[in-house]
Design an enzyme around this catalytic site. Structure first.
Site, short mmCIF file in Angstrom:
data_model
loop_
_atom_site.label_atom_id
_atom_site.label_comp_id
_atom_site.label_asym_id
_atom_site.label_seq_id
_atom_site.Cartn_x
_atom_site.Cartn_y
_atom_site.Cartn_z
N ASP A 89 36.59 -28.92 -45.04
CA ASP A 89 36.92 -27.94 -44.02
C ASP A 89 36.72 -26.56 -44.67
O ASP A 89 36.46 -26.45 -45.87
CB ASP A 89 38.34 -28.12 -43.48
CG ASP A 89 38.50 -27.47 -42.10
OD1 ASP A 89 37.67 -26.60 -41.75
OD2 ASP A 89 39.45 -27.81 -41.37
C1 NOJ Z 1 38.48 -24.73 -39.64
C2 NOJ Z 1 38.84 -25.82 -38.68
O1 NOJ Z 1 39.93 -26.56 -39.18
C3 NOJ Z 1 37.68 -26.78 -38.39
O2 NOJ Z 1 38.07 -27.64 -37.35
C4 NOJ Z 1 36.43 -26.03 -38.07
O3 NOJ Z 1 35.39 -26.94 -37.78
C5 NOJ Z 1 36.10 -25.14 -39.24
N1 NOJ Z 1 37.17 -24.17 -39.42
C6 NOJ Z 1 34.75 -24.41 -39.09
O4 NOJ Z 1 34.83 -23.40 -38.15
#
Ligand code: NOJ
Length: 726
Positions: A268
């Site tokens: 993530d």
């Molecule tokens: C953080 C989020 O938890 C995730 O779901 C998302 O895909 C990413 N940021 C990228 O934007």
């Protein structure tokens, strides 16, 4: 295997820097779009990113949009970088692209996975036309605590329902052929147990029995992988002290060892770097070493692989074989989606212009939105309303609101096509002058004279449509709430409107189950409308005026009170169960409220009613390798056509570990004309009663099981059967 040879040839040719390049994804500063969904997104400017591509130091870009600019980025990768390895272009395309469909939680309420498959297909067509190969979806986390802001992105609290939607969305996004020009590669997320963060507080710790991880939180990932997903995103949280983004048991032993997953895992956003803040790594280099060696292939945005992996290899703290394995997985996925054969797939500006609005998607969005609306109550058959001859007051801060239709993941939605409640309702009325519109209050603040105007409108009307609830920013990342209730000014508005005595239909806007209070809870009718997307107004009008009889069911339990969280129907059985109708002392109970849900998982009404016959079992004694068939007669006992979600639940009466009081195992939505009956048939086998035993291995245990075929998780008469020993 020409691709395999090509990949091995590339790996043999690549410098260590080029290998590390493939393991990094960075924000797409060449076509920047999503500014606010992550912190400090554009640390690198466009020229720096161009240079990264040219020197082979980036494998993927994310959250940019646009075919022409994407084509230019790809041209640099293919023509100007030494090895010409194409970029993978990713984005958070969650529940729609230009056309915005209901939030995933709302769509799950439809209990129609094939509908989710169709909206995902439509989304894939629009996203791939706009220069995107890869979506960070579907989210397949299980949401058992409604304080968590990300409940809106899930399919709710149930494992089986989530598995069905996870697989359907993967099939929908990707289509039958990953190399097709409209196939969008998926990333089931967040691996794993992100939905179990303590107290519903985003990013918080996860402390759970390994069996719960296996029984509850892992199955949706397995379902998504079985449906063809080739990348996963690791989660921010730790699990029992080991951060998911450096969790070898998850990323390697289970994922690759047990499940034979052949794709790659992306972190993530900076979750690999965050090992340092967790106190699991001493510095960036230590974090990179721990993450990569645990099986985290691609680093999203932190840059710690780019910054440290080369030194780690030189120092012998990472082996070249470990790096090569991660690179191999990334290249394998790039090959699987056809990028080596056609690096310019999804990068056609003409197609983008042609497909910026696909009109049939409006009809799909409307159908999906109305199929997502849950009718919680309808006292005195107040709904549906009449299209003429009834004076209607539309009151509330969401009456004319266009800012809160799209929900928390509406990055690329076409704002000009969003239809609000007012517009949708006016279009449906035979006599538009029957509708009076008064906001009455802001979303979080009172309006001067708002309540007086609302009360006057309510007094002059035969019925009130009260549009209240949460704004979209109450949902999503880092939006946990302590009190899952309406903002106070809206509650005050509801009390004043209800006091007029005019009957009230609540149109609830929400990204989670809410604790309904006072006049909202006591309203004559309540429709849960979530965040429904582009076609909100027309879809709500379809239900309000009876052009569509509601058919959705709750994917999350509505509690009696906010303080009951985490509150979910399929909890392990207590030793002092709460037995409705018996004295409550020394039972599993709250002092203030009854234990039963206000509206349980699976609940939802329609404009007709359904009678359930007693389930007929093919046998009361299920042989170890046999199949049990359950047949139940469902009758539409009302006066109009309607759809019913027939739900099958099981309970294991005695087992070697405490089992849930009920678990959904099957469901089917059927349509019946007034007076019509249908026998609904389900089959079960031993696999449906498996769970993870004390040794954390899957086991099915012979013995008695209770079975319900029912319209929700809280009603119905159980029948039982016995699973015979092997
Ligand atoms: C953080 C989020 O938890 C995730 O779901 C998302 O895909 C990413 N940021 C990228 O934007």
């Amino acid at each position: 295997m020409p691709h395999q040879r090509r990949i091995e040839g590339l790996i043999a040719d690549m410098t260590l820097e080029e290998k590390i390049g493939q393991l990094g994804a960075f924000a797409d500063a060449l076509r920047p779009f999503a500014f606010e969904v992550n912190p400090e997104t554009f640390a690198r400017d466009a020229e720096q990113v161009r240079e990264q591509i040219r020197s082979g130091r980036v494998g993927a870009l994310f959250n940019g949009v646009g075919a022409a600019e994407g084509r230019e980025a790809q041209r640099i990768a293919v023509e100007e970088s030494r090895l010409g390895i194409p970029l993978l272009l990713g984005a958070d395309v969650i529940h729609g692209m230009r056309t915005v469909f209901p939030i995933p939680l709302g769509e799950a309420a439809s209990f129609e996975p094939d509908l989710a498959e169709r909206t995902a297909r439509a989304t894939a067509k629009e996203a791939t036309a706009a220069g995107i190969h890869w979506t960070f979806a579907p989210m397949v986390d299980i949401a058992r605590d409604q304080r968590w802001g990300r409940v809106a992105e899930t399919s709710g609290e149930d494992v089986y329902l989530t598995c069905e939607f996870a697989a359907a969305r993967v099939r929908g996004f990707q289509g039958a052929d990953l190399t097709a020009p409209d196939s969008l590669l998926t990333t089931p997320k967040h691996f794993a147990a992100y939905g179990a963060i303590s107290a519903g507080l985003d990013y918080n710790f996860v402390d759970m029995a390994p069996q719960t991880l296996r029984d509850v939180h892992l199955p949706p990932f397995k379902a998504a992988i079985d449906a063809g997903a080739l990348t996963l995103m690791s989660s921010f949280n730790d699990i029992n002290g080991v951060p998911a983004s450096a969790n070898r048991e998850l990323l390697t032993d289970i994922l690759r060892g047990e499940w034979k997953f052949e794709g790659f895992v992306v972190s993530d956003y900076t979750s690999d770097l965050e090992l340092v803040a967790h106190g699991y790594a001493s510095d960036e280099a230590d974090a990179a070493q721990k993450a990569l060696s645990a099986g985290l292939d691609m680093s999203l945005q932190s840059g710690i692989y780019a910054g440290h992996v080369a030194t780690l290899v030189e120092q012998g703290r990472l082996t070249m074989a470990e790096v090569d394995e991660a690179v191999r997985r990334v290249l394998h996925v790039k090959a699987a989606v056809g990028l080596f054969d056609d690096p310019y797939r999804c990068l056609d500006a003409e197609r983008e212009a042609d497909q910026s609005h696909i009109p049939v998607h409006d009809a799909l969005a409307r159908d999906c939105a109305r199929r997502s609306i849950v009718l919680l109550k309808n006292d005195g058959d107040l709904l549906p309303l009449k299209k003429s001859g009834q004076r209607i007051a539309l009151i509330g801060p969401f009456a004319q609101d266009t800012a809160n239709l799209g929900g928390c993941w509406n990055i690329f939605g076409d704002a000009a096509r969003m239809i609000d409640l007012e517009t949708g309702l006016l279009a449906a009325l035979d006599d538009p002058s029957a509708l009076t519109i008064v906001p009455g209050s802001g979303i979080e603040e009172a309006l001067d004279g708002g309540i007086d105007a609302a009360v006057a409108a309510a007094r002059g009307a035969d019925v009130v449509l009260l549009a209240v609830g949460e704004p979209h920013e109450f949902s999503g990342e880092a939006q946990s709430r302590t009190q899952i209730v309406l903002p106070a000014p809206q509650q005050a508005l509801a009390e004043a409107v209800a006091a007029t005595g005019t009957p009230v239909v609540v149109l609830l806007r929400n990204g989670r189950a809410l604790a309904l209070e006072g006049a909202v809870r006591d309203a004559q009718a309540i429709l849960v409308t979530w965040f429904l997307g582009t076609q909100t107004g027309p879809a709500v009008a379809d239900v309000v005026f009876g052009d569509y009889s509601p058919s959705a069911r709750l994917p999350v339990s509505f509690p009696q009170d906010a303080g009951q969280q985490p509150y979910f129907y399929n909890h392990p059985a207590s030793g002092r169960p709460n037995v409705p109708g018996t004295p409550r002392a020394f039972q599993t109970r709250w002092r203030e409220v009854t234990h039963a849900a206000l509206y349980p998982f699976g609940h939802g009404l329609s404009y007709t009613r359904f009678d359930y016959g007693v389930p007929q079992l093919s046998t009361g004694a299920l042989g170890w390798d046999d199949t049990l068939t359950i047949r139940t007669r469902i009758t539409n006992a009302g006066t109009c056509e309607g759809e019913e979600v027939v739900q099958l639940y099981l309970r294991d009466r005695t087992a070697s570990r405490v089992r849930p009081v009920r678990e959904l195992k099957r469901f089917r939505k059927i349509t019946l004309a007034a007076g019509e009956s249908q026998d609904v048939e389900f089959t079960l086998t031993r696999a449906d009663v498996e769970f993870h035993g004390v040794d954390n291995r899957p086991v099915a245990e012979p013995g008695l099981f209770d079975l319900w075929v029912a319209p929700s998780s809280a009603v119905g008469e159980a029948v039982s059967f016995e699973l015979l020993p092997r």
